[in-house]
Design a protein around this motif. Structure first.
Motif, PDB file in Angstrom:
ATOM      1  N   ASN A  47      -1.706  70.236  17.621  1.00 22.53           N
ATOM      2  CA  ASN A  47      -0.905  70.305  18.839  1.00 22.53           C
ATOM      3  C   ASN A  47      -0.198  68.980  19.090  1.00 22.53           C
ATOM      4  OD1 ASN A  47       0.144  71.618  21.109  1.00 22.53           O
ATOM      5  ND2 ASN A  47      -1.474  70.825  22.437  1.00 22.53           N
ATOM      6  N   HIS A  48      -0.866  67.869  18.824  1.00 22.53           N
ATOM      7  CA  HIS A  48      -0.223  66.557  18.989  1.00 22.53           C
ATOM      8  C   HIS A  48       0.984  66.433  18.056  1.00 22.53           C
ATOM      9  CE1 HIS A  48       0.349  62.231  19.306  1.00 22.53           C
ATOM     10  NE2 HIS A  48       0.278  62.175  17.990  1.00 22.53           N
ATOM     11  N   ASP A  84       9.916  63.603  25.840  1.00 23.65           N
ATOM     12  CA  ASP A  84       9.524  62.221  25.583  1.00 23.65           C
ATOM     13  C   ASP A  84      10.540  61.487  24.721  1.00 23.65           C
ATOM     14  OD1 ASP A  84       7.595  60.332  26.271  1.00 23.65           O
ATOM     15  OD2 ASP A  84       6.589  60.511  24.344  1.00 23.65           O
ATOM     16  N   LYS A  94       1.923  63.525  32.766  1.00 17.49           N
ATOM     17  CA  LYS A  94       1.203  63.079  31.579  1.00 17.49           C
ATOM     18  C   LYS A  94       0.335  64.212  31.063  1.00 17.49           C
ATOM     19  CE  LYS A  94       1.320  58.111  32.390  1.00 17.49           C
ATOM     20  NZ  LYS A  94       2.040  57.872  31.109  1.00 17.49           N
ATOM     21  N   SER A  95      -0.345  63.977  29.950  1.00 17.96           N
ATOM     22  CA  SER A  95      -1.030  65.064  29.255  1.00 17.96           C
ATOM     23  C   SER A  95      -2.024  65.806  30.136  1.00 17.96           C
ATOM     24  CB  SER A  95      -1.729  64.524  28.007  1.00 17.96           C
ATOM     25  OG  SER A  95      -2.644  63.494  28.358  1.00 17.96           O
ATOM     26  N   ASP A  96      -2.714  65.085  31.042  1.00 18.24           N
ATOM     27  CA  ASP A  96      -3.711  65.753  31.876  1.00 18.24           C
ATOM     28  C   ASP A  96      -3.084  66.575  32.999  1.00 18.24           C
ATOM     29  OD1 ASP A  96      -2.775  63.601  33.310  1.00 18.24           O
ATOM     30  OD2 ASP A  96      -4.752  62.914  33.977  1.00 18.24           O
ATOM     31  N   PRO A 113      -5.098  70.209  25.296  1.00 18.97           N
ATOM     32  CA  PRO A 113      -4.183  69.143  25.717  1.00 18.97           C
ATOM     33  C   PRO A 113      -3.816  68.220  24.567  1.00 18.97           C
ATOM     34  CG  PRO A 113      -6.402  68.725  26.535  1.00 18.97           C
ATOM     35  CD  PRO A 113      -6.425  70.080  25.908  1.00 18.97           C
ATOM     36  N   ALA A 114      -2.662  67.581  24.702  1.00 21.93           N
ATOM     37  CA  ALA A 114      -2.205  66.598  23.708  1.00 21.93           C
ATOM     38  C   ALA A 114      -1.263  65.632  24.399  1.00 21.93           C
ATOM     39  CB  ALA A 114      -1.499  67.289  22.543  1.00 21.93           C
ATOM     40  N   ASP A 115      -1.089  64.453  23.791  1.00 22.12           N
ATOM     41  CA  ASP A 115      -0.211  63.443  24.364  1.00 22.12           C
ATOM     42  C   ASP A 115       1.242  63.920  24.313  1.00 22.12           C
ATOM     43  OD1 ASP A 115      -2.368  61.817  24.750  1.00 22.12           O
ATOM     44  OD2 ASP A 115      -2.118  60.737  22.864  1.00 22.12           O
ATOM     45  N   GLY A 116       2.027  63.473  25.292  1.00 21.04           N
ATOM     46  CA  GLY A 116       3.449  63.797  25.334  1.00 21.04           C
ATOM     47  C   GLY A 116       3.915  63.916  26.773  1.00 21.04           C
ATOM     48  N   ASP A 117       4.485  62.851  27.302  1.00 20.22           N
ATOM     49  CA  ASP A 117       4.892  62.830  28.701  1.00 20.22           C
ATOM     50  C   ASP A 117       6.190  63.615  28.907  1.00 20.22           C
ATOM     51  OD1 ASP A 117       2.752  61.174  28.966  1.00 20.22           O
ATOM     52  OD2 ASP A 117       3.921  59.329  29.149  1.00 20.22           O
ATOM     53  N   LEU A 145       3.822  68.724  19.217  1.00 23.34           N
ATOM     54  CA  LEU A 145       4.547  68.207  20.376  1.00 23.34           C
ATOM     55  C   LEU A 145       5.410  67.005  20.010  1.00 23.34           C
ATOM     56  CD1 LEU A 145       1.885  68.565  23.210  1.00 23.34           C
ATOM     57  CD2 LEU A 145       3.965  69.906  22.877  1.00 23.34           C
TER      58      LEU A 145
END
Length: 462
Positions: A425-426, A77, A103-105, A118-122, A429
């Motif tokens: 985790n967010h 990212d 994406k995160s999903d 899961p966590a944000d971070g493309d 990342l």
């Protein structure tokens, strides 16, 4: 906290507005992603920017100067934000051409077989030639940037400064050497850069170099994607030392042209081979999605292998004497364990360092120490992340920095806590994606939370 704040500033998303021309001509040695991004920054500050590159520029081919270009490449990212900063709309155009944005999903990350929360971070995934050709096209579309097919032969000096480069044009049967004057020369020649030799030959000292011997081997195979939906487009599996299994990092990601690209890594006497059956056998030791793709999807072409003996960094900031008119970017400064994916993002942040330096009103006739001080912040961050992990491998024997044992224990604590704690985790990342400095992870409150998280029950493997 200064490195934390400066790192955040260097990672800004908006292109700068306060630029002015300081140089008549700048020359970049190497048309890598690091060199192309440096050329983009220099286009704001030089009347003319020339890139010297010896390799074939066919967008469909791998460059000999990038032997790892056949391997998996993901753009973290932090790097994606910087590419969009210097080339607005770059990510959008990449996706339109076939790159894949996870994406995160659509991202799964495993540690010792345990699926992380899961966590944000493309993550933007594409083959290296695909990505590099598009960066090159954007850079060479700038009115004052051009590429010359040539091999750099050395530098020219006058007094205490570099005044230009010497090169031989590609295909010249007489192998003639031409002098090209420049106000600023950028070394983007990669981890095998000859800059140290050239400086030494001219009476200057080589920049101090640090190495960590990792003895890494990895292999990448391409597979045709089918119509099944595995629920993820990027998967990472980390096996830590002491888990009872061979340590390593494996990555599966969807890329352009309807392909899966899968990388398996190992250290010391556990390097993956080019044998497809060995590749598939290794996949069976990983989370099920790896073996599912390897067994179900047709393999495209041979397995490609690559070895890297060490991580290395050239500490220009520690040089007692530096000539003016010279900077270095990308792997010419520091080359890390590639399985962590930091290389391209680091190169993009080096371009931001160059921009910040040139916008600071520097004295061009003096050594670019302000630039190298900024680059040190980026290199320290990536070096801290990768070598703290690598120095914990059983076959690696140092050199260990002061405080390593404490740093390694804290790093291991945060990594294990990131498996079950979404907030940790967010933050983890943000660091591994080069959006935040590693020092943001060693705050007392976060460490206490990590201790509590690791005392909780470890989730079952998926």
């Amino acid at each position: 906290m200064r490195p934390v704040r400066r790192f955040r500033e260097l990672g800004a998303a908006r292109p700068p507005a306060d630029t002015r021309v300081l140089l008549r001509r700048a020359v970049v040695l190497g048309g890598s992603i690091a060199g192309l991004l440096a050329a983009r920054v220099l286009s704001d500050h030089a009347a003319e920017v020339i890139i010297l590159e010896r390799d074939d520029q066919d967008p469909g081919r791998t460059r000999p100067g990038v032997p790892q270009s056949t391997q998996v490449h993901v753009l973290l990212d932090g790097g994606r934000v910087q590419l969009d900063r210097w080339f607005p709309g770059f990510s959008h155009s990449m996706l339109a051409d076939g790159a894949v944005l996870s994406k995160s999903d659509a991202i799964r990350m495993y540690v010792d077989g345990n699926l992380k929360v899961p966590a944000d971070g493309d993550i933007l995934s594409a083959g290296r030639p695909f990505l590099e050709s598009r960066v090159r096209a954007r850079a060479l579309a700038l009115r004052n940037v051009r590429l010359v097919a040539a091999r750099a032969r050395g530098l020219t000096f006058s007094g205490d400064r570099v005044t230009g480069v010497r090169y031989t044009a590609d295909g010249d049967p007489a192998d003639r050497v031409t002098d090209l004057p420049a106000d600023l020369v950028v070394d983007a020649m990669g981890r095998s850069s000859r800059l140290g030799d050239w400086l030494e030959q001219a009476g200057w000292s080589r920049p101090p170099m640090r190495r960590v011997g990792i003895d890494l081997g990895y292999a990448t195979a391409q597979f045709r994607r089918d119509d099944s939906r595995p629920g993820a487009s990027t998967v990472q599996a980390v096996v830590l030392p002491g888990s009872g299994q061979r340590p390593g990092v494996s990555v599966l990601t969807a890329v352009e042209d309807g392909r899966w690209s899968m990388l398996l890594s190992g250290f010391a006497d556990d390097h993956p081979t080019r044998d497809p059956e060995d590749f598939r056998a290794r996949c069976r030791r990983l989370p099920e999605i790896f073996s599912s793709v390897a067994e179900r999807c047709p393999m495209i072409g041979p397995v490609a292998t690559y070895r890297q003996a060490d991580s290395r960094r050239r500490d220009f900031h520690a040089s007692r004497r530096l000539p003016a008119g010279l900077v270095a970017v990308g792997d010419a400064v520091a080359s890390f364990n590639p399985v962590y994916g930091q290389g391209m993002s680091s190169a993009a942040l080096h371009a931001s360092c160059l921009s910040a330096y040139l916008r600071s009103g520097p004295t061009i006739s003096a050594p670019a120490r302000g630039y190298f001080d900024l680059v040190r912040i980026v290199v320290d961050a990536a070096w801290q992340t990768s070598t703290t992990n690598d120095l914990g491998l059983p076959h690696v024997d140092g050199p260990y920095p002061r405080g390593f044992r404490v740093a390694h224990r804290l790093s291991d604590l945060i990594l294990r806590a990131s498996v079950t704690d979404a907030d940790i985790n967010h933050r983890f990342l943000q660091v591994t994606h080069m959006r935040a400095h590693p020092n943001t992870l060693i705050r007392p409150g976060l460490l206490l939370r990590a201790v509590r998280a690791t005392r909780a029950r470890t989730p079952a493997a998926h």
